[in-house]
Design an enzyme around this catalytic site. Structure first.
Site, short mmCIF file in Angstrom:
data_model
loop_
_atom_site.label_atom_id
_atom_site.label_comp_id
_atom_site.label_asym_id
_atom_site.label_seq_id
_atom_site.Cartn_x
_atom_site.Cartn_y
_atom_site.Cartn_z
N ASP A 69 0.83 -1.20 0.00
CA ASP A 69 0.00 0.00 0.00
C ASP A 69 0.87 1.25 0.00
O ASP A 69 1.61 1.49 0.95
CB ASP A 69 -0.93 0.02 1.22
N TYR A 74 2.78 9.80 -0.41
CA TYR A 74 3.84 9.25 0.44
C TYR A 74 5.24 9.53 -0.09
O TYR A 74 6.22 9.33 0.63
CB TYR A 74 3.66 7.74 0.60
N LYS A 99 -2.54 5.59 -4.68
CA LYS A 99 -3.68 6.50 -4.52
C LYS A 99 -3.45 7.82 -5.23
O LYS A 99 -2.31 8.32 -5.31
CB LYS A 99 -3.94 6.76 -3.04
N HIS A 132 -7.78 9.24 -2.94
CA HIS A 132 -7.25 9.27 -1.58
C HIS A 132 -8.22 9.91 -0.58
O HIS A 132 -8.28 9.51 0.59
CB HIS A 132 -5.93 10.04 -1.55
#
Length: 299
Positions: A69, A74, A99, A132
């Protein structure tokens, strides 16, 4: 679509009775509403960046995790891609989630952002692509873009993250036959989101639990430590097992190799129905991350 059945006591519960779960292990998968199968446990990568992202991902894959994930937010898709390339595991045995961030909503922007993520990860397709959050609007146009990417075979399944019931209903009004396959949410015994979980199950939308370890805040909470001691497991393992038995896909994260291995070692015990009920009663709407589920719908 066949709806999941779960127990209703004095109030709706997030938990599914242990006896209703088939024999499961780290390789077990859940079938989504589009037929795609997703592992029951995965590795979360938030805050793991640079070389740490590559190292932790490599440790997780070696420990047996097959669900990965990540997200544009990120800033570790390239490093995750390096670990994927190095691992030697056949691509069809991995399940990659990434995402779309809030600044790329809309058909053209979402398509470009997806292709950027695909390039960063260095793969030919994504298994699951999520919006997201419902922030910033243009959700209908964005969802249309994701449906197009799926039709082209660039992504196998599409879903959402941090969507509340009103967001899901609004999306459903525009796409009644093209519902999200999953809704990824912060879910713990301290944040059971009973109404939202119930609605997702009624609609055949699977649930992925992020921050299942309460970001460490409740790991020393007395009711949790007492129950964990009973099963001779850590409180982290108890929380992850609670998520598994609740029927969620669970994605714990860590930056320490020993914790990464410990967190997947949750398939050799069952929490009793009585203890599951007691854990559910810890619910206090304790949000340890963010909560866009309560934000207004922006068309």
């Amino acid at each position: 679509k066949q709806k999941l059945q779960f127990f209703l006591k004095l109030r709706p519960s997030t938990s599914m009775c242990t006896k209703d779960l088939p024999s499961i292990d780290a390789n077990s998968r859940i079938k989504l509403n589009d037929g795609v199968e997703i592992p029951r446990i995965g590795f979360g990568t938030y805050l793991n960046t640079g070389q740490l992202a590559t190292d932790t991902m490599s440790w997780a894959l070696d420990a047996g995790y097959r669900l990965i994930d990540t997200a544009k937010l990120y800033q570790n898709e390239t490093e995750i891609g390096i670990a994927i390339k190095k691992c030697g595991i056949p691509r069809d045995q991995l399940f990659i989630i990434t995402k779309l961030w809030d600044d790329s909503h809309g058909e053209k922007a979402a398509t470009k952002a997806f292709m950027d993520s695909l390039h960063q990860l260095g793969v030919e397709y994504i298994d699951l692509y999520l919006i997201h959050s419902p922030h910033c609007g243009k959700i209908v146009d964005t969802w249309r873009a994701l449906l197009s990417l799926k039709a082209k075979g660039l992504v196998r399944s599409i879903g959402v993250s941090n969507f509340g019931v009103h967001h899901l209903k609004a999306l459903q009004s525009s796409f009644p036959t093209d519902l999200p396959s999953v809704n990824q949410l912060e879910l713990t015994p301290y944040l059971t989101r009973t109404e939202l979980v119930s609605y997702c199950r009624e609609q055949g939308i699977a649930l992925i639990a992020y921050s299942p370890l309460t970001q460490g805040h409740m790991l020393k909470d007395s009711p949790l430590t007492q129950t964990a001691l009973k099963y001779k497991k850590s409180t982290a393992q108890l929380l992850i097992r609670w998520g598994v038995q609740s029927g969620f896909v669970v994605i714990p994260k860590s930056s320490r190799e020993e914790r990464i291995r410990e967190n997947i070692d949750v398939f050799d015990f069952d929490i009793s129905p009585a203890d599951m009920e007691q854990l559910d009663e810890l619910d206090r709407y304790a949000v340890f991350d963010w909560d866009p589920t309560v934000e207004p719908w922006i068309s």
